[in-house]
Scaffold this active site. Structure first.
Site, short mmCIF file in Angstrom:
data_model
loop_
_atom_site.label_atom_id
_atom_site.label_comp_id
_atom_site.label_asym_id
_atom_site.label_seq_id
_atom_site.Cartn_x
_atom_site.Cartn_y
_atom_site.Cartn_z
N SER A 168 0.82 -1.22 0.00
CA SER A 168 0.00 0.00 0.00
C SER A 168 0.85 1.26 0.00
O SER A 168 1.95 1.29 0.58
CB SER A 168 -0.90 0.00 1.24
N LYS A 190 2.65 -3.51 6.57
CA LYS A 190 2.89 -3.68 5.14
C LYS A 190 4.38 -3.55 4.82
O LYS A 190 4.94 -4.33 4.04
CB LYS A 190 2.10 -2.64 4.34
N TYR A 227 -1.20 -0.40 10.22
CA TYR A 227 -1.42 -1.08 8.94
C TYR A 227 -0.23 -0.86 8.01
O TYR A 227 0.29 -1.81 7.39
CB TYR A 227 -2.71 -0.54 8.32
#
Length: 327
Positions: free
Chosen positions: A121, A149, A145
């Site tokens: 992402s 990643k 998050y």
């Protein structure tokens, strides 16, 4: 050819499964088995090539069963989105980090290194971005998050260096147009705006017209995922920033008005959330010459983005615009 898709029932996963079945082959070989892994797999087509594995990606035994008969290519899409992962740290940690590392560990024990295409992402960059960016921008994750990643990217790069997993990670931008339902994505307004305008519904946008974001349709996203799997000589660097469309909300509204009519613009109001706009509304221009040289691409234009995201053909677009103007 045996292919697995984790998160197969998700927004991008469903489109990827459809395209794989339609193509019938990958990397020049016929797809004999397409393994789907998710908690629910409702609505998937009735196809003899499908192998359904119900459950959580956090279950190592489930992964072992799914991989038991061999695997050639894995598309690892499953994740807990940013907002939900921030609110439920333990869940995000288990799904986004631990499960991904477990998958890598199980794949590295294969006799022949499988191809793994990982959906990373643009969140890894954080919100303190340069005025103009390129692929050399240093990651600065400011959400759990995003941190997870980046950790998986690092592990994937390491195993690719060791020749144990043929990993390829793509940093995805905002993918549209997701269904209008709660999904834990703080960037959901990007899809909600498109759906509301297309339907002629009233919508209050939580960022200003001047807010800029990076956009990509699910169709274009799947094009890039498939292209990543097909690459024969990806090179030493295995983490790529995809080309993106950098568009303001105002530019997207202009494209929507051209497609559906100016009259519907009256239904769109604004109530900017400063914190949300700081995270998702200040994306600068982004140069990606390395990714472009490898054959990755974006939708091409705001109009093409809408056609791809909303399945709007040019003819239907013109008809909808005329109808909207006379409404």
């Amino acid at each position: 050819m045996r292919v697995m898709v984790t998160g197969a029932n998700g927004f991008v996963g469903r489109e990827l499964v459809r395209r794989l079945l339609e193509a019938g082959e990958l990397r020049g070989q016929p797809i004999e088995a397409l393994l789907l892994l998710d908690r629910e797999l409702d609505g998937q087509p009735d196809d003899r090539r499908l192998r359904r594995h119900f459950g959580s990606v956090t279950d190592p035994a489930l992964l072992r069963r799914a991989l038991a008969d061999g695997i050639d290519v894995v598309f690892h899409l499953v994740s807990i989105p940013g907002g939900a992962a921030e609110a439920q740290y333990e869940l995000g940690y288990q799904v986004n980090l631990q499960a991904s590392l477990e998958l890598l560990q199980q794949l590295r024990s294969r006799e022949r290194p499988p191809v793994l295409v990982y959906a990373s992402s643009v969140a890894v960059y954080g919100c303190e971005l340069s005025a103009r960016m390129d692929e050399g921008q240093a990651p600065n994750p400011q959400l759990s998050y995003a941190a997870h990643k980046l950790m998986v990217e690092t592990a994937l790069n390491d195993l690719a260096r060791r020749g144990e997993v043929d990993g390829r990670a793509l940093r995805l931008p905002g993918i549209v147009a997701r269904p209008r339902e709660p999904n834990g994505l703080r960037s959901a307004f990007m899809s909600d705006l498109l759906h509301a305008y297309a339907a002629g519904d009233a919508y209050t946008c939580p960022v200003s017209p001047q807010a800029t974001a990076w956009w990509m349709s699910a169709r274009c996203c799947v094009d890039n995922l498939l292209h990543a799997a097909e690459l024969r000589e990806p090179g030493a660097e295995r983490v790529w920033q995809l080309p993106v469309l950098q568009l303001s909300i105002a530019q997207v509204l202009d494209a929507l008005a051209a497609a559906y009519g100016e009259a519907r613009r009256e239904h769109i109001a604004f109530a900017p959330d400063a914190a949300l706009e700081a995270l998702f509304g200040r994306y600068p221009p982004l140069r990606t010459p390395q990714a472009r040289a490898l054959g990755f691409r974006h939708d091409g234009s705001a109009a093409a983005l809408l056609r791809n995201a909303l399945d709007l053909s040019p003819r239907r677009s013109r008809a909808a615009a005329r109808k909207g103007v006379s409404a």
